[in-house]
Each structure stands twice: as C-alpha cells, then as structure tokens.
Design a protein around this motif. Structure first.
Motif, PDB file in Angstrom:
ATOM      1  N   ARG A 203     -59.655  -1.111 -31.738  1.00 29.27           N
ATOM      2  CA  ARG A 203     -60.798  -0.741 -33.505  1.00 29.27           C
ATOM      3  C   ARG A 203     -59.734   0.153 -34.096  1.00 29.27           C
ATOM      4  N   ASN A 204     -60.838   1.137 -32.988  1.00 25.35           N
ATOM      5  CA  ASN A 204     -60.679   2.271 -33.570  1.00 25.35           C
ATOM      6  C   ASN A 204     -59.801   2.920 -33.819  1.00 25.35           C
ATOM      7  N   LEU A 205     -59.297   3.253 -33.003  1.00 29.34           N
ATOM      8  CA  LEU A 205     -57.768   3.489 -32.828  1.00 29.34           C
ATOM      9  C   LEU A 205     -56.913   3.224 -34.380  1.00 29.34           C
ATOM     10  N   GLU A 206     -56.604   1.910 -34.557  1.00 26.12           N
ATOM     11  CA  GLU A 206     -55.885   1.952 -35.561  1.00 26.12           C
ATOM     12  C   GLU A 206     -56.898   2.243 -36.700  1.00 26.12           C
ATOM     13  N   THR A 207     -57.814   1.902 -37.106  1.00 23.70           N
ATOM     14  CA  THR A 207     -58.395   2.532 -38.229  1.00 23.70           C
ATOM     15  C   THR A 207     -58.641   3.665 -38.878  1.00 23.70           C
ATOM     16  N   GLY A 208     -58.678   4.863 -37.147  1.00 27.45           N
ATOM     17  CA  GLY A 208     -58.075   6.477 -37.010  1.00 27.45           C
ATOM     18  C   GLY A 208     -57.032   6.554 -37.491  1.00 27.45           C
ATOM     19  N   LEU A 209     -55.908   5.723 -37.778  1.00 24.65           N
ATOM     20  CA  LEU A 209     -54.434   6.155 -38.147  1.00 24.65           C
ATOM     21  C   LEU A 209     -54.070   5.415 -39.183  1.00 24.65           C
ATOM     22  N   ALA A 210     -54.747   4.554 -39.655  1.00 32.32           N
ATOM     23  CA  ALA A 210     -54.655   3.764 -41.435  1.00 32.32           C
ATOM     24  C   ALA A 210     -55.199   4.846 -41.988  1.00 32.32           C
ATOM     25  N   ALA A 211     -56.439   5.808 -41.107  1.00 26.88           N
ATOM     26  CA  ALA A 211     -56.592   7.373 -42.413  1.00 26.88           C
ATOM     27  C   ALA A 211     -55.930   7.711 -42.200  1.00 26.88           C
ATOM     28  N   THR A 212     -54.643   8.007 -41.131  1.00 31.68           N
ATOM     29  CA  THR A 212     -53.459   9.136 -41.629  1.00 31.68           C
ATOM     30  C   THR A 212     -52.088   8.669 -42.988  1.00 31.68           C
ATOM     31  N   ALA A 213     -52.575   7.337 -42.938  1.00 34.13           N
ATOM     32  CA  ALA A 213     -51.209   6.469 -43.364  1.00 34.13           C
ATOM     33  C   ALA A 213     -51.341   7.594 -44.886  1.00 34.13           C
TER      34      ALA A 213
ATOM     35  N   ALA B 118     -61.735  11.052 -34.139  1.00 29.52           N
ATOM     36  CA  ALA B 118     -61.399  11.852 -33.332  1.00 29.52           C
ATOM     37  C   ALA B 118     -59.185  10.995 -33.484  1.00 29.52           C
ATOM     38  N   PHE B 119     -59.861  10.093 -33.608  1.00 32.08           N
ATOM     39  CA  PHE B 119     -57.977   9.278 -33.083  1.00 32.08           C
ATOM     40  C   PHE B 119     -57.194   9.700 -34.375  1.00 32.08           C
ATOM     41  N   ALA B 120     -57.856   9.715 -35.492  1.00 30.50           N
ATOM     42  CA  ALA B 120     -56.612  10.696 -36.541  1.00 30.50           C
ATOM     43  C   ALA B 120     -56.815  12.138 -36.416  1.00 30.50           C
ATOM     44  N   GLN B 121     -58.120  12.860 -35.649  1.00 26.04           N
ATOM     45  CA  GLN B 121     -57.668  14.498 -35.525  1.00 26.04           C
ATOM     46  C   GLN B 121     -56.266  14.478 -34.604  1.00 26.04           C
ATOM     47  N   ILE B 122     -56.406  13.579 -33.472  1.00 27.21           N
ATOM     48  CA  ILE B 122     -55.097  13.772 -32.562  1.00 27.21           C
ATOM     49  C   ILE B 122     -54.038  13.373 -33.485  1.00 27.21           C
ATOM     50  N   ALA B 123     -53.978  12.384 -33.571  1.00 26.99           N
ATOM     51  CA  ALA B 123     -52.465  12.446 -34.020  1.00 26.99           C
ATOM     52  C   ALA B 123     -52.575  13.419 -35.145  1.00 26.99           C
ATOM     53  N   ARG B 124     -53.225  13.629 -36.043  1.00 28.77           N
ATOM     54  CA  ARG B 124     -52.728  14.544 -36.802  1.00 28.77           C
ATOM     55  C   ARG B 124     -52.199  15.976 -36.582  1.00 28.77           C
ATOM     56  N   GLN B 125     -53.136  15.646 -35.222  1.00 26.90           N
ATOM     57  CA  GLN B 125     -52.884  17.371 -34.520  1.00 26.90           C
ATOM     58  C   GLN B 125     -51.502  17.559 -33.544  1.00 26.90           C
ATOM     59  N   VAL B 126     -51.141  16.513 -32.671  1.00 26.91           N
ATOM     60  CA  VAL B 126     -49.653  15.863 -32.847  1.00 26.91           C
ATOM     61  C   VAL B 126     -48.345  15.972 -33.176  1.00 26.91           C
ATOM     62  N   TRP B 127     -48.607  15.623 -34.197  1.00 22.06           N
ATOM     63  CA  TRP B 127     -47.391  15.176 -35.544  1.00 22.06           C
ATOM     64  C   TRP B 127     -47.765  16.728 -36.258  1.00 22.06           C
ATOM     65  N   SER B 128     -48.201  17.554 -36.239  1.00 25.10           N
ATOM     66  CA  SER B 128     -48.643  19.006 -37.051  1.00 25.10           C
ATOM     67  C   SER B 128     -47.467  19.863 -35.702  1.00 25.10           C
ATOM     68  N   GLU B 129     -48.163  19.431 -33.968  1.00 23.52           N
ATOM     69  CA  GLU B 129     -47.140  20.311 -33.534  1.00 23.52           C
ATOM     70  C   GLU B 129     -45.802  19.495 -32.760  1.00 23.52           C
ATOM     71  N   ARG B 130     -46.087  18.691 -33.367  1.00 28.95           N
ATOM     72  CA  ARG B 130     -43.965  18.075 -33.383  1.00 28.95           C
ATOM     73  C   ARG B 130     -43.487  18.813 -34.654  1.00 28.95           C
ATOM     74  N   SER B 131     -43.982  18.626 -35.658  1.00 28.51           N
ATOM     75  CA  SER B 131     -43.094  19.234 -37.289  1.00 28.51           C
ATOM     76  C   SER B 131     -43.108  20.707 -37.598  1.00 28.51           C
ATOM     77  N   GLY B 132     -43.777  21.614 -36.460  1.00 32.23           N
ATOM     78  CA  GLY B 132     -43.742  22.905 -36.250  1.00 32.23           C
ATOM     79  C   GLY B 132     -42.869  23.040 -35.064  1.00 32.23           C
ATOM     80  N   ALA B 133     -43.016  22.452 -34.107  1.00 29.18           N
ATOM     81  CA  ALA B 133     -41.540  22.663 -33.085  1.00 29.18           C
ATOM     82  C   ALA B 133     -40.060  22.313 -33.910  1.00 29.18           C
ATOM     83  N   GLU B 134     -40.695  21.319 -34.995  1.00 28.91           N
ATOM     84  CA  GLU B 134     -38.650  21.530 -35.006  1.00 28.91           C
ATOM     85  C   GLU B 134     -38.290  22.349 -35.985  1.00 28.91           C
ATOM     86  N   VAL B 135     -38.917  23.529 -36.854  1.00 28.64           N
ATOM     87  CA  VAL B 135     -38.970  24.359 -37.751  1.00 28.64           C
ATOM     88  C   VAL B 135     -38.340  25.191 -36.490  1.00 28.64           C
TER      89      VAL B 135
END
Length: 226
Positions: A23-33, A206-223
């Motif tokens: 549930r915390n994972l779902e809540t954290g991911l929803a916060a990034t939506a 914590a889940f929101a933070q890691i999702a944002r961090q990994v997504w940012s790393e991905r986007s940076g790598a693509e750039v």
C-alpha cells in the motif's frame, strides 16, 4: 520514450508488513503521478513463503500460531500484533487478526502466477491480501481461491485447473530461488531495475523518492546518449 522502471516485489500473502509495504508503494507512486515528467513504473510480485511448513488448516488464530507454532511468548505476540495493526491503520488498512485464518500460502502464490499470466496479478494480489488480513477469509484451499479469482475477473474453471495441476508451482519455486540468489531473507523486499534493493515496508515518501531518482537517472542517460 524512456522504458518503464521495473519494481520486483518479493512478498507473502500472509505477511502483514508486505500488505503495508504494497500500500505504501502504491501511495508513493501515486504521489509522483502529477510530476511534469511522471515516472512510468511496472510492478511485478514474486513468491516468498515465510512459513512453508504451515498446515492448510491451522486450528487457532494468529496469536495461537505465533505462540505455539513459532514458540513466541503470548504477551510479546499480542503487543506485536497491536503494533502492526496500528501501522496498518496509518496506511489505510483495517487488520483483523482475531478472525484471520492462518494457512499455507503456496496455492495462493500459484494463483498469483496464474493471474499474472492473464494480466490480473495486481488485482489478485490486492484481493488475496484484503481477504486474508481484513475479511478473515481462507486463502489456502482451492475452492476459496477459485472464488476469489472469479471476483477479479479470472475464469474460475481455468484457475481451478491451474491449481489442481500445480502448473505454476515451478514458477513459485523459481521466484524463491531468485530470492535466495539475491540474498533476500525477509519480506517485503523491493528490487528496483534489478540494481537497487529496498528492504521492508518503507513509508510512501521513500518509494516516491526512489521512483523519481531512478526516472531522473534514466532521463539523464537518454539525454547524454542523444
């Protein structure tokens, strides 16, 4: 387009912290939506049996199981259950250990693999955990599992055949082998993109933070690659 972040979750239907972690994972991911560049995440659940020696039909409640089957002092168990019930409530979950039917979960894990095969693993995981922790339903017997499968839109006859034939038991064992290879000894355990390990029912932030961090790393790598 950036590929989805893959989050692999090792958990057990009968693990109270796993439902809280889910549930915390779902809540954290929803916060990034609502982020301007919202992370795209694909979550897959994997099998982990906390007590594989548990009988399908245990005569007693959770307090009885942990104090007799696991040898824990009853007062300690009572305090522990009160604590996890409080933590669950903060996550929006209404646990009822007094009506919980302790059981072996291997069949539930087989059903989750069947559900994944038919694109309904997310719904099946939620239904099983809710049935177990909040409704006092039995999740160890084939008839009960088939009924729950039908509730999330799966074909009852196909679900029964899969459980009776044990067709997905090798998938359960493969998940458990992978957990051992990763060194996972407790659940919930989250593996993000196959390289970051997150242990325990972390808070949503914590889940929101890691999702944002990994997504940012991905986007940076693509750039950089572009």
């Amino acid at each position: 387009m950036t590929d989805a972040i893959k989050i692999d979750v090792w958990s057990d239907i009968a693990c109270p912290w796993c439902y809280i972690g889910k549930r915390n994972l779902e809540t954290g991911l929803a916060a990034t939506a609502e982020d301007p560049d919202a992370p795209v995440v694909e979550v897959t659940f994997h099998s982990f049996e906390l007590s594989p020696d548990t009988p399908v039909d245990f005569d007693g409640d959770e307090l009885d199981f942990l104090s007799t089957h696991k040898g824990m002092p009853r007062d300690q168990v009572r305090q522990m259950l009160e604590n996890v019930t409080g933590v669950a409530a903060k996550a929006g979950l209404d646990y009822h250990f007094d009506i919980l039917k302790h059981t072996n979960t291997v069949k539930a894990h087989e059903l989750l693999h069947f559900a994944r095969e038919h694109g309904r693993q997310k719904e099946m995981t939620e239904r099983l955990m809710s049935a177990y922790f909040t409704e006092g339903k039995h999740v160890g017997r084939i008839d009960d599992l088939v009924a729950l499968a039908a509730e999330v839109g799966l074909d009852a006859d196909a679900a029964r055949e899969a459980l009776v034939s044990e067709r997905h038991l090798p998938d359960v064992r493969a998940d458990q082998d992978q957990a051992r290879a990763y060194g996972i000894t407790g659940v919930p355990f989250f593996v993000v993109d196959g390289k970051y390990g997150v242990s325990g029912a972390q808070p949503p932030e914590a889940f929101a933070q890691i999702a944002r961090q990994v997504w940012s790393e991905r986007s940076g790598a693509e750039v950089d690659a572009g």
